[in-house]
Scaffold this motif. Structure first.
Motif, PDB file in Angstrom:
ATOM      1  N   MET A   1       0.838  -1.191   0.000  1.00  0.00           N
ATOM      2  CA  MET A   1       0.000   0.000   0.000  1.00  0.00           C
ATOM      3  C   MET A   1       0.876   1.245   0.000  1.00  0.00           C
ATOM      4  O   MET A   1       2.014   1.208   0.457  1.00  0.00           O
ATOM      5  N   GLU A   2       0.331   2.352  -0.496  1.00  0.00           N
ATOM      6  CA  GLU A   2       1.077   3.610  -0.594  1.00  0.00           C
ATOM      7  C   GLU A   2       0.568   4.618   0.433  1.00  0.00           C
ATOM      8  O   GLU A   2      -0.622   4.671   0.740  1.00  0.00           O
ATOM      9  N   LEU A   3       1.484   5.445   0.936  1.00  0.00           N
ATOM     10  CA  LEU A   3       1.101   6.500   1.862  1.00  0.00           C
ATOM     11  C   LEU A   3       2.023   7.697   1.668  1.00  0.00           C
ATOM     12  O   LEU A   3       3.242   7.555   1.583  1.00  0.00           O
ATOM     13  N   GLY A   4       1.424   8.887   1.595  1.00  0.00           N
ATOM     14  CA  GLY A   4       2.202  10.111   1.598  1.00  0.00           C
ATOM     15  C   GLY A   4       2.309  10.632   3.019  1.00  0.00           C
ATOM     16  O   GLY A   4       1.335  10.558   3.784  1.00  0.00           O
ATOM     17  N   ILE A   5       3.468  11.118   3.402  1.00  0.00           N
ATOM     18  CA  ILE A   5       3.660  11.695   4.733  1.00  0.00           C
ATOM     19  C   ILE A   5       4.186  13.116   4.586  1.00  0.00           C
ATOM     20  O   ILE A   5       5.195  13.346   3.917  1.00  0.00           O
ATOM     21  N   ILE A   6       3.503  14.042   5.220  1.00  0.00           N
ATOM     22  CA  ILE A   6       3.930  15.438   5.218  1.00  0.00           C
ATOM     23  C   ILE A   6       4.401  15.793   6.624  1.00  0.00           C
ATOM     24  O   ILE A   6       3.630  15.724   7.585  1.00  0.00           O
ATOM     25  N   GLY A   7       5.673  16.142   6.740  1.00  0.00           N
ATOM     26  CA  GLY A   7       6.272  16.421   8.040  1.00  0.00           C
ATOM     27  C   GLY A   7       7.216  15.304   8.421  1.00  0.00           C
ATOM     28  O   GLY A   7       6.783  14.266   8.934  1.00  0.00           O
ATOM     29  N   LEU A   8       8.503  15.490   8.132  1.00  0.00           N
ATOM     30  CA  LEU A   8       9.490  14.431   8.341  1.00  0.00           C
ATOM     31  C   LEU A   8      10.412  14.754   9.520  1.00  0.00           C
ATOM     32  O   LEU A   8      11.623  14.603   9.453  1.00  0.00           O
ATOM     33  N   GLY A   9       9.792  15.227  10.602  1.00  0.00           N
ATOM     34  CA  GLY A   9      10.527  15.341  11.854  1.00  0.00           C
ATOM     35  C   GLY A   9      10.870  13.944  12.338  1.00  0.00           C
ATOM     36  O   GLY A   9      10.664  12.950  11.637  1.00  0.00           O
ATOM     37  N   LYS A  10      11.385  13.837  13.553  1.00  0.00           N
ATOM     38  CA  LYS A  10      11.815  12.539  14.070  1.00  0.00           C
ATOM     39  C   LYS A  10      10.698  11.504  14.019  1.00  0.00           C
ATOM     40  O   LYS A  10      10.892  10.373  13.585  1.00  0.00           O
ATOM     41  N   MET A  11       9.506  11.909  14.435  1.00  0.00           N
ATOM     42  CA  MET A  11       8.397  10.964  14.472  1.00  0.00           C
ATOM     43  C   MET A  11       7.932  10.590  13.074  1.00  0.00           C
ATOM     44  O   MET A  11       7.729   9.419  12.757  1.00  0.00           O
ATOM     45  N   GLY A  12       7.758  11.602  12.202  1.00  0.00           N
ATOM     46  CA  GLY A  12       7.324  11.321  10.842  1.00  0.00           C
ATOM     47  C   GLY A  12       8.305  10.462  10.083  1.00  0.00           C
ATOM     48  O   GLY A  12       7.919   9.552   9.336  1.00  0.00           O
ATOM     49  N   ALA A  13       9.601  10.733  10.272  1.00  0.00           N
ATOM     50  CA  ALA A  13      10.637   9.947   9.594  1.00  0.00           C
ATOM     51  C   ALA A  13      10.637   8.508  10.093  1.00  0.00           C
ATOM     52  O   ALA A  13      10.800   7.560   9.305  1.00  0.00           O
ATOM     53  N   ASN A  14      10.450   8.319  11.398  1.00  0.00           N
ATOM     54  CA  ASN A  14      10.422   6.963  11.950  1.00  0.00           C
ATOM     55  C   ASN A  14       9.194   6.198  11.473  1.00  0.00           C
ATOM     56  O   ASN A  14       9.261   4.988  11.221  1.00  0.00           O
ATOM     57  N   MET A  15       8.066   6.887  11.353  1.00  0.00           N
ATOM     58  CA  MET A  15       6.872   6.238  10.823  1.00  0.00           C
ATOM     59  C   MET A  15       7.105   5.790   9.378  1.00  0.00           C
ATOM     60  O   MET A  15       6.721   4.674   8.994  1.00  0.00           O
ATOM     61  N   ALA A  16       7.728   6.659   8.599  1.00  0.00           N
ATOM     62  CA  ALA A  16       8.018   6.319   7.211  1.00  0.00           C
ATOM     63  C   ALA A  16       8.905   5.086   7.125  1.00  0.00           C
ATOM     64  O   ALA A  16       8.675   4.191   6.296  1.00  0.00           O
ATOM     65  N   GLU A  17       9.908   5.023   7.983  1.00  0.00           N
ATOM     66  CA  GLU A  17      10.829   3.889   7.958  1.00  0.00           C
ATOM     67  C   GLU A  17      10.139   2.603   8.402  1.00  0.00           C
ATOM     68  O   GLU A  17      10.370   1.535   7.829  1.00  0.00           O
ATOM     69  N   ARG A  18       9.275   2.689   9.397  1.00  0.00           N
ATOM     70  CA  ARG A  18       8.552   1.492   9.847  1.00  0.00           C
ATOM     71  C   ARG A  18       7.655   0.956   8.736  1.00  0.00           C
ATOM     72  O   ARG A  18       7.553  -0.264   8.535  1.00  0.00           O
ATOM     73  N   LEU A  19       7.011   1.860   8.009  1.00  0.00           N
ATOM     74  CA  LEU A  19       6.159   1.440   6.899  1.00  0.00           C
ATOM     75  C   LEU A  19       6.993   0.842   5.770  1.00  0.00           C
ATOM     76  O   LEU A  19       6.610  -0.163   5.161  1.00  0.00           O
ATOM     77  N   ARG A  20       8.127   1.459   5.472  1.00  0.00           N
ATOM     78  CA  ARG A  20       9.002   0.942   4.410  1.00  0.00           C
ATOM     79  C   ARG A  20       9.461  -0.471   4.747  1.00  0.00           C
ATOM     80  O   ARG A  20       9.453  -1.366   3.876  1.00  0.00           O
ATOM     81  N   LEU A  21       9.856  -0.682   5.989  1.00  0.00           N
ATOM     82  CA  LEU A  21      10.323  -2.004   6.405  1.00  0.00           C
ATOM     83  C   LEU A  21       9.215  -3.054   6.315  1.00  0.00           C
ATOM     84  O   LEU A  21       9.493  -4.241   6.172  1.00  0.00           O
ATOM     85  N   ALA A  22       7.968  -2.588   6.407  1.00  0.00           N
ATOM     86  CA  ALA A  22       6.832  -3.503   6.296  1.00  0.00           C
ATOM     87  C   ALA A  22       6.406  -3.722   4.850  1.00  0.00           C
ATOM     88  O   ALA A  22       5.443  -4.447   4.582  1.00  0.00           O
ATOM     89  N   GLY A  23       7.112  -3.084   3.903  1.00  0.00           N
ATOM     90  CA  GLY A  23       6.838  -3.308   2.484  1.00  0.00           C
ATOM     91  C   GLY A  23       5.917  -2.308   1.831  1.00  0.00           C
ATOM     92  O   GLY A  23       5.502  -2.507   0.678  1.00  0.00           O
ATOM     93  N   HIS A  24       5.589  -1.218   2.528  1.00  0.00           N
ATOM     94  CA  HIS A  24       4.707  -0.204   1.953  1.00  0.00           C
ATOM     95  C   HIS A  24       5.526   0.900   1.266  1.00  0.00           C
ATOM     96  O   HIS A  24       6.633   1.222   1.698  1.00  0.00           O
ATOM     97  N   LYS A  25       4.961   1.475   0.235  1.00  0.00           N
ATOM     98  CA  LYS A  25       5.600   2.596  -0.442  1.00  0.00           C
ATOM     99  C   LYS A  25       5.287   3.882   0.319  1.00  0.00           C
ATOM    100  O   LYS A  25       4.127   4.179   0.610  1.00  0.00           O
TER     101      LYS A  25
END
Length: 301
Positions: free
Chosen positions: A1-25
């Protein structure tokens, strides 16, 4: 699944990485170019504009907004609406007042967009531990995005849930943070009492580790407190200044509106406000009154 994230502070960046590791774009945007570059280097898609973020997502799109509460959320939505299409979903994952969320949900629905509010707890530890997610909004878009919530949560079946209609997620997170205020205040007061008993020479770090096992007051917050005391047992170099990001205030206001007595949460908020006062006028007033009626000594600076 795909998700856009706006705001790549520490929390946003970590969320993005957790999703990437789970196979999401993940497609991420931030005004900080360095944050965007880090996201790209980690294997996700970093973009330099909101338009590019939307272009890199397939319909129906979902965009997670992680910006400060208030006008920044409205501004972000207004800009995104120019590029998104009917059926796309906004997710507000910040600490927003639930009344603003309900307003935005109604406005988005009138334009054909979906709107989800997701109270998000986990802070900088979310990448490793997972995030506690309190989700509000309409059933259909929430169910469609379940794979995203399952990947961000501690496990697919734990630490997250659809708690109710629009506003319910942010309302639940608001009360969660109010409780957090009270817990932190209780720990702080307890350790202050222990420290003040000089004649016993108590070791705060030792006591915090004892309480971590078997004690009725054990908690993750205590674990973090123990780690902090291990690093800096005397709290050297720290000012007695405690900010608040709004949720504690909103919880107190709601308690008053609902005729609910919430003295612990209320007092913990007041103590945070008091921590910011230099040469506290209130305490000086009390001192001068005691002197007037009882002749009690005044400690002068």
């Amino acid at each position: 699944m795909e998700l856009g994230i706006i705001g790549l502070g520490k929390m946003g960046a970590n969320m993005a990485e957790r999703l990437r590791l789970a196979g999401h774009k993940v497609v991420g945007f931030d005004f900080n170019k360095e944050a965007v570059d880090k996201l790209t280097a980690a294997g996700s898609v970093g973009v330099s504009s909101l338009e590019d973020l939307v272009k890199n997502l397939s319909a129906p799109r979902a965009v997670w907004i992680m910006v400060p509460a208030g006008q920044p959320v409205d501004d972000t939505i207004a800009k995104l609406e120019q590029y998104m299409e009917k059926g796309d979903t906004f997710i507000d994952g910040g600490n927003t007042n639930y009344k603003d969320t309900q307003r935005r949900h109604a406005e988005a629905a009138a334009k054909g967009f979906e709107y989800i509010d997701c109270g998000t707890s986990g802070g900088i530890w979310g990448l490793k531990e997972g995030y506690s997610l309190m989700i509000g909004g309409d059933k259909a878009p929430v169910e469609r995005l379940n794979p995203i919530f399952e990947a961000l949560a501690p496990s697919p079946t734990e630490g997250w849930g659809h708690v109710g209609p629009s506003g319910a997620g942010h309302f639940t997170k608001m009360v969660h943070n109010g409780i957090e205020y009270g817990l932190m205040q209780a720990y702080a007061e307890g350790f202050s009492i222990l420290k003040a008993k000089d004649t016993l020479g108590l070791d705060l770090e030792q006591i915090s580790t004892i309480w971590q096992k078997g004690s009725v007051v054990r908690s993750w917050l205590l674990d973090l407190t123990a780690d902090a005391l291990k690093k800096n047992p005397t709290l050297d170099g720290m000012e007695a200044y405690v900010p608040d990001s709004g949720e504690g205030r909103w919880t107190v206001f709601e308690a008053i509106d609902l005729n609910i007595s919430a003295p612990v949460i209320t007092e913990s908020l007041i103590r945070r406000l008091r921590s910011r006062e230099n040469n506290n006028f209130t305490d000086r007033m009390i001192s001068i009154m005691r002197n007037e009626f009882g002749g009690h000594a005044i400690k002068k600076s």
